[in-house]
Design an enzyme around this catalytic site. Structure first.
Site, PDB file in Angstrom:
ATOM      1  N   CYS A 118     -43.608  17.051 -19.472  1.00 10.31           N
ATOM      2  CA  CYS A 118     -43.965  15.680 -19.868  1.00 10.31           C
ATOM      3  C   CYS A 118     -44.046  14.740 -18.663  1.00 10.31           C
ATOM      4  CB  CYS A 118     -42.959  15.142 -20.878  1.00 10.31           C
ATOM      5  SG  CYS A 118     -42.821  16.207 -22.306  1.00 10.31           S
ATOM      6  N   HIS A 263     -44.797   7.864 -21.475  1.00  9.28           N
ATOM      7  CA  HIS A 263     -45.162   9.170 -22.036  1.00  9.28           C
ATOM      8  C   HIS A 263     -44.974   9.075 -23.549  1.00  9.28           C
ATOM      9  CE1 HIS A 263     -45.103  13.235 -23.294  1.00  9.28           C
ATOM     10  NE2 HIS A 263     -43.801  13.291 -23.449  1.00  9.28           N
ATOM     11  N   ASN A 293     -47.783  14.246 -29.134  1.00  9.41           N
ATOM     12  CA  ASN A 293     -47.269  14.349 -27.768  1.00  9.41           C
ATOM     13  C   ASN A 293     -48.110  15.392 -27.021  1.00  9.41           C
ATOM     14  OD1 ASN A 293     -45.808  15.171 -25.506  1.00  9.41           O
ATOM     15  ND2 ASN A 293     -43.822  15.094 -26.518  1.00  9.41           N
TER      16      ASN A 293
HETATM   17  O1  UT7 Z   1     -41.883  15.001 -24.856  1.00  4.00           O
HETATM   18  C1  UT7 Z   1     -40.770  15.601 -24.314  1.00  4.00           C
HETATM   19  C2  UT7 Z   1     -39.554  15.116 -24.834  1.00  4.00           C
HETATM   20  N1  UT7 Z   1     -39.429  15.308 -26.242  1.00  4.00           N
HETATM   21  C3  UT7 Z   1     -38.842  14.368 -26.942  1.00  4.00           C
HETATM   22  O2  UT7 Z   1     -38.570  13.337 -26.412  1.00  4.00           O
HETATM   23  C4  UT7 Z   1     -38.511  14.633 -28.386  1.00  4.00           C
HETATM   24  C5  UT7 Z   1     -37.149  14.112 -28.685  1.00  4.00           C
HETATM   25  N2  UT7 Z   1     -36.706  14.402 -30.016  1.00  4.00           N
HETATM   26  C6  UT7 Z   1     -37.281  13.922 -31.125  1.00  4.00           C
HETATM   27  O3  UT7 Z   1     -38.258  13.226 -31.048  1.00  4.00           O
HETATM   28  C7  UT7 Z   1     -36.641  14.193 -32.455  1.00  4.00           C
HETATM   29  O4  UT7 Z   1     -35.430  14.897 -32.243  1.00  4.00           O
HETATM   30  C8  UT7 Z   1     -37.532  15.021 -33.422  1.00  4.00           C
HETATM   31  C9  UT7 Z   1     -38.673  14.166 -33.940  1.00  4.00           C
HETATM   32  C10 UT7 Z   1     -38.113  16.232 -32.754  1.00  4.00           C
HETATM   33  C11 UT7 Z   1     -36.711  15.469 -34.622  1.00  4.00           C
HETATM   34  O5  UT7 Z   1     -36.175  14.338 -35.277  1.00  4.00           O
HETATM   35  P1  UT7 Z   1     -34.616  14.259 -35.622  1.00  4.00           P
HETATM   36  O6  UT7 Z   1     -34.427  12.993 -36.312  1.00  4.00           O
HETATM   37  O7  UT7 Z   1     -33.842  14.491 -34.359  1.00  4.00           O
HETATM   38  O8  UT7 Z   1     -34.438  15.460 -36.628  1.00  4.00           O
HETATM   39  P2  UT7 Z   1     -33.421  16.684 -36.580  1.00  4.00           P
HETATM   40  O9  UT7 Z   1     -33.959  17.747 -35.705  1.00  4.00           O
HETATM   41  O10 UT7 Z   1     -32.043  16.188 -36.343  1.00  4.00           O
HETATM   42  O11 UT7 Z   1     -33.494  17.173 -38.079  1.00  4.00           O
HETATM   43  C12 UT7 Z   1     -33.061  16.326 -39.170  1.00  4.00           C
HETATM   44  C13 UT7 Z   1     -33.426  16.987 -40.468  1.00  4.00           C
HETATM   45  C14 UT7 Z   1     -32.931  18.442 -40.561  1.00  4.00           C
HETATM   46  O12 UT7 Z   1     -32.590  18.689 -41.912  1.00  4.00           O
HETATM   47  P3  UT7 Z   1     -31.059  18.650 -42.389  1.00  4.00           P
HETATM   48  O13 UT7 Z   1     -30.354  19.671 -41.543  1.00  4.00           O
HETATM   49  O14 UT7 Z   1     -30.598  17.242 -42.133  1.00  4.00           O
HETATM   50  O15 UT7 Z   1     -31.164  19.004 -43.832  1.00  4.00           O
HETATM   51  C15 UT7 Z   1     -34.175  19.234 -40.215  1.00  4.00           C
HETATM   52  O16 UT7 Z   1     -34.167  20.526 -40.780  1.00  4.00           O
HETATM   53  O17 UT7 Z   1     -34.841  17.047 -40.621  1.00  4.00           O
HETATM   54  C16 UT7 Z   1     -35.244  18.403 -40.828  1.00  4.00           C
HETATM   55  N3  UT7 Z   1     -36.535  18.569 -40.172  1.00  4.00           N
HETATM   56  C17 UT7 Z   1     -37.700  18.382 -40.804  1.00  4.00           C
HETATM   57  N4  UT7 Z   1     -37.983  18.031 -42.065  1.00  4.00           N
HETATM   58  C18 UT7 Z   1     -39.279  17.906 -42.396  1.00  4.00           C
HETATM   59  C19 UT7 Z   1     -36.786  18.890 -38.875  1.00  4.00           C
HETATM   60  N5  UT7 Z   1     -38.106  18.907 -38.665  1.00  4.00           N
HETATM   61  C20 UT7 Z   1     -38.697  18.592 -39.844  1.00  4.00           C
HETATM   62  C21 UT7 Z   1     -40.042  18.431 -40.241  1.00  4.00           C
HETATM   63  N6  UT7 Z   1     -40.279  18.085 -41.525  1.00  4.00           N
HETATM   64  N7  UT7 Z   1     -41.072  18.587 -39.393  1.00  4.00           N
END
Ligand code: UT7
Length: 336
Positions: A118, A263, A293
């Site tokens: 990134c 970014h 992204n």
């Molecule tokens: O570009 C390089 C750098 N990258 C970044 O900066 C990305 C940084 N991270 C993020 O943007 C976020 O962590 C994400 C958008 C990738 C994920 O969001 P989050 O709020 O951190 O979600 P999480 O991974 O903590 O997951 C929360 C819940 C989980 O369910 P439970 O365990 O709470 O029941 C996941 O299984 O959301 C669920 N989940 C989804 N649900 C529907 C994870 N991905 C999805 C999805 N659709 N695509």
């Protein structure tokens, strides 16, 4: 020490594949929902490449042609190519030489590939800037191009990562500034390798005696994996830090920024950074809603759109900033 000259962005351009993939298209594949994706990331749609038409190198070349045209520079006048990507056309050689061939550059100019995910474009810009500053080259083409869509886990296992990435390319042409104080004021690069596995594609790895057999036995290791929450936590600290570092070095305050081009990692991250820096909506550019992204391509695509839309004017203070896999993070401060 003699004062070094500065470089400025003489041209900028971008290219995105024509295929639009809306969140709804991912719902049945990934067991996700448009509402979840928009709420957590701000993304509404992204572009996916078309096999046989788009390649990492030729998308970069399409962006480069526009940047060269804006700069009024012929392809054969390019003296150095710096190509940033995490999704090269080949394991080797790098995509820089392929772009050189695609653009018909036949002057034996060096082509350098940069692998900083990134932060790749700002790393590449910084490398290019040093060559112009020292006087070694006058015309440098800097490209960020990515094809993520062919490498994503398009099953529910991949939903945490596969919803965020998209394909596209952006490019700039650097030339020596003709006006005192105009151009790239400074660049700031950082990395912290202890977090290397937090956002990673593990295979193909050279460290396997039988590389092919390992991949056949462990195909899931070809997909990107991310500890999303931890990446998020670091991102919201490093973005403001590296922006502040750039401002401090040049004697500016956050309120002096006319346009921040971060970014495009996650709209929530951008909003957090905006709030932390105290910037109004019109001073922060976001297009993640339409492209997701695109890692090394995201900053030059956003810069190109901001210029196209007339949101950056001559004399504006423009800050580029990025954070991502590695971890790596970087900024560039530009007097436009
Ligand atoms: O570009 C390089 C750098 N990258 C970044 O900066 C990305 C940084 N991270 C993020 O943007 C976020 O962590 C994400 C958008 C990738 C994920 O969001 P989050 O709020 O951190 O979600 P999480 O991974 O903590 O997951 C929360 C819940 C989980 O369910 P439970 O365990 O709470 O029941 C996941 O299984 O959301 C669920 N989940 C989804 N649900 C529907 C994870 N991905 C999805 C999805 N659709 N695509």
């Amino acid at each position: 020490m003699a004062t070094l000259r500065q470089s400025y962005i003489a041209g900028v351009g971008h290219y995105v594949p024509s295929r639009v993939v809306k969140n709804a298209e991912l719902e049945p594949l990934l067991n996700t929902s448009d509402a979840w994706i928009q709420e957590r990331t701000g993304i509404q749609e992204r572009r996916w490449f078309e096999e046989g038409k788009d390649t990492t190198a030729n998308m970069g070349a399409n962006a480069a042609r526009k940047a060269l045209e804006m700069a009024g520079v012929a392809a054969n006048d390019v003296q150095l190519i710096v190509f940033a990507t995490l999704s090269p056309d080949y394991f080797f050689p790098g995509s820089g030489v392929l772009l050189q061939r695609e653009l018909g550059i036949n002057n034996n100019a060096p082509a350098l590939d940069v692998r900083n995910q990134c932060s790749g474009f700002i790393y590449a810009l910084s490398v290019a800037d040093q060559f112009v500053r020292t006087g070694m080259y006058d015309t440098v083409l800097v490209v960020g191009s990515e094809i993520h869509s062919s490498g994503l886990d398009k099953s529910p296992n991949g939903r945490g990562v596969s919803v965020i990435f998209g394909d596209g390319a952006g490019a700039v042409v650097l030339r020596p500034s003709t006006e005192e104080g105009q151009g790239i004021l400074s660049t700031h690069l950082h990395s912290q390798g202890e977090h290397a596995e937090e956002l990673i594609v593990k295979e193909p790895s050279s460290n396997r005696e039988e590389r092919l057999q390992y991949i056949l036995d462990n195909p899931q290791d070809l997909f990107p994996i991310m500890n999303g929450q931890n990446v998020f936590k670091h991102a919201v600290v490093r973005f403001p830090q590296v922006i502040k570092e750039a401002l401090d070095q040049n004697g500016f305050q956050p309120t002096d920024i006319d346009m921040l081009i971060p970014h495009q990692a996650n709209l929530r991250i951008t909003q957090y950074v905006q709030q932390k820096m105290g910037l109004s909506d019109d001073k922060v550019f976001s297009n993640i809603q339409r492209y997701g992204n695109t890692t090394a391509a995201s900053v030059p695509i956003a810069l190109s759109e901001a210029v196209q839309e007339g949101k950056i004017k001559r004399g504006d203070l423009v800050c580029l900033a990025a954070f991502g896999s590695g971890f790596t993070w970087a900024s560039a401060l530009i007097k436009w």
